[in-house]
Design a protein around this motif. Structure first.
Motif, mmCIF file in Angstrom:
data_model
loop_
_atom_site.group_PDB
_atom_site.id
_atom_site.type_symbol
_atom_site.label_atom_id
_atom_site.label_comp_id
_atom_site.label_asym_id
_atom_site.label_seq_id
_atom_site.Cartn_x
_atom_site.Cartn_y
_atom_site.Cartn_z
ATOM 1 N N GLN A 65 0.827 -1.208 0.000
ATOM 2 C CA GLN A 65 0.000 0.000 0.000
ATOM 3 C C GLN A 65 0.868 1.268 0.000
ATOM 4 N N ARG A 66 1.791 1.301 -0.966
ATOM 5 C CA ARG A 66 2.714 2.433 -1.048
ATOM 6 C C ARG A 66 3.009 2.748 -2.507
ATOM 7 N N ALA A 67 3.119 4.039 -2.810
ATOM 8 C CA ALA A 67 3.478 4.497 -4.160
ATOM 9 C C ALA A 67 4.815 5.224 -4.106
ATOM 10 N N THR A 68 5.667 4.934 -5.088
ATOM 11 C CA THR A 68 6.957 5.611 -5.217
ATOM 12 C C THR A 68 6.895 6.520 -6.441
ATOM 13 N N LEU A 69 7.332 7.753 -6.263
ATOM 14 C CA LEU A 69 7.239 8.771 -7.306
ATOM 15 C C LEU A 69 8.622 9.014 -7.904
ATOM 16 N N TYR A 70 8.683 9.020 -9.235
ATOM 17 C CA TYR A 70 9.966 9.140 -9.927
ATOM 18 C C TYR A 70 10.000 10.354 -10.851
ATOM 19 N N ASN A 71 11.205 10.913 -10.960
ATOM 20 C CA ASN A 71 11.544 11.835 -12.050
ATOM 21 C C ASN A 71 12.712 11.196 -12.778
ATOM 22 N N GLY A 72 12.419 10.542 -13.887
ATOM 23 C CA GLY A 72 13.429 9.712 -14.520
ATOM 24 C C GLY A 72 13.722 8.517 -13.625
ATOM 25 N N ASP A 73 15.015 8.347 -13.267
ATOM 26 C CA ASP A 73 15.409 7.279 -12.361
ATOM 27 C C ASP A 73 15.520 7.760 -10.916
ATOM 28 N N GLU A 74 15.263 9.029 -10.689
ATOM 29 C CA GLU A 74 15.401 9.608 -9.356
ATOM 30 C C GLU A 74 14.095 9.502 -8.584
ATOM 31 N N TYR A 80 1.809 6.745 1.170
ATOM 32 C CA TYR A 80 1.011 5.549 1.394
ATOM 33 C C TYR A 80 -0.344 5.760 0.761
ATOM 34 N N LEU A 81 -1.128 4.699 0.641
ATOM 35 C CA LEU A 81 -2.407 4.751 -0.071
ATOM 36 C C LEU A 81 -3.309 3.643 0.434
ATOM 37 N N ALA A 82 -4.502 3.558 -0.120
ATOM 38 C CA ALA A 82 -5.439 2.461 0.190
ATOM 39 C C ALA A 82 -6.073 2.015 -1.121
ATOM 40 N N VAL A 192 1.745 4.775 -14.975
ATOM 41 C CA VAL A 192 1.531 4.295 -13.610
ATOM 42 C C VAL A 192 1.580 2.771 -13.655
ATOM 43 N N THR A 193 2.510 2.179 -12.927
ATOM 44 C CA THR A 193 2.644 0.729 -12.853
ATOM 45 C C THR A 193 2.092 0.259 -11.516
#
Length: 310
Positions: A65-74, A80-82, A192-193
């Motif tokens: 239940q977590r999202a990771t945000l990217y700018n390119g590879d950074e 967190y989410l539901a 979004v994956t």
């Protein structure tokens, strides 16, 4: 010589067996790593360190239940989410943001109220649940909505009662402090994956179609029951003046006076001169007793002359 030959063969067999075992280990499918445990830092809604940088991709893991945000590879942030509960799962796979609406409301889910304004269903769904007569549907808010599928799955602000646990009907609920960041720094087409334990989108669509058919049947049954209850409520018992006409007779229209009662508007009978009219409510005087006279003989005897002995 024979013992040496046997020993050589044994050694060769051990070497071959070791090579084969190593090959099996190499080609055997590796098990998935266990889900990342919920960390203490997750008591916070998330973190943004990207400044003015755009979010070029988002990776969501529904197991943690977590999202990771990217700018390119950074990595420029996380939140967190539901996601969807097992009976209403979030589909997994590769998606893109198809639409962005800041102030959106659901056209399916919300709350149901009765005619008095009392909450009767906190998980109301259009096409599945039936409102009571005179009731009202109040749609759920989906602020900062970012659509991922054509049938309505997306990311938006929503309640997250227990971080790390699934809670939605399929959408991805975001904390109120992080949703505006994602909305501002993403654009139409941002990939979004979604990974983790959940149905692929094709399977998800089949499950959704089956649920839609079940909801339609449930709604039809509830509607039939409601209609029957309404019809029974207006049925009147036999003999009710507003009910059906009894066999062999007719029901007088409403307002018709009873038999022997003068019609409305008929002037009262004239009172003979010199007669006093009793005030209203005075009981009528009793009729005088009938005078009883002696019977007369059929052949009367003539009365004797005065002075005649009898």
């Amino acid at each position: 010589m024979k013992p040496k030959s046997s020993l050589a063969l044994l050694r060769a067999g051990l070497v071959i067996g070791t090579v084969l075992l190593a090959s099996c280990q190499l080609f055997r499918k590796k098990p998935k790593p266990p889900p990342e445990p919920v960390k203490e830092e997750w008591k916070y809604p998330g973190e943004w360190s990207g400044g003015d940088k755009p979010i070029t991709s988002i990776v969501i893991n529904v197991d943690v239940q977590r999202a990771t945000l990217y700018n390119g590879d950074e990595v420029v942030g996380w939140t967190y989410l539901a996601s969807g509960i097992p009976s209403f799962p979030t589909p997994t796979g590769e998606f893109k943001i198809l639409e962005k609406i800041k102030d959106k409301v659901s056209n399916l889910y919300g709350k149901g109220y009765n005619a008095k304004g009392d909450l009767v269903n906190s998980d109301f769904k259009q096409g599945r649940d039936l409102l009571p007569p005179g009731g009202k549907f109040v749609p759920a808010k989906m602020t900062y909505f970012m659509r991922l599928t054509g049938d309505g799955v997306g990311m938006h602000i929503g309640p997250i009662p227990r971080p790390g646990r699934r809670a939605s009907h399929g959408c991805i609920r975001l904390p109120s402090k992080m949703a505006p960041i994602l909305f501002t720094h993403t654009s139409i087409g941002t990939p979004v994956t979604i990974t983790g334990n959940g149905p692929e989108y094709s399977t998800y669509l089949k499950q959704s179609a089956a649920k839609a058919n079940a909801n339609a049947a449930k709604y039809a049954a509830a509607k039939k029951k409601s209609d029957e209850a309404a019809a029974a409520a207006v049925a009147l018992p036999p003999g009710d003046p507003n009910g059906p006409t009894p066999a062999g007779g007719s029901t007088p229209p409403a307002g018709t006076p009873a038999a022997g009662t003068p019609p409305t508007g008929t002037p009262p009978a004239a009172t003979p001169p010199g007669t006093t009219t009793p005030p209203p409510g005075t009981p009528a005087p009793a009729a005088p007793p009938e005078e009883v006279k002696p019977a007369v003989p059929a052949n009367p005897t003539p009365a004797p002359a005065p002075g005649t002995a009898q």
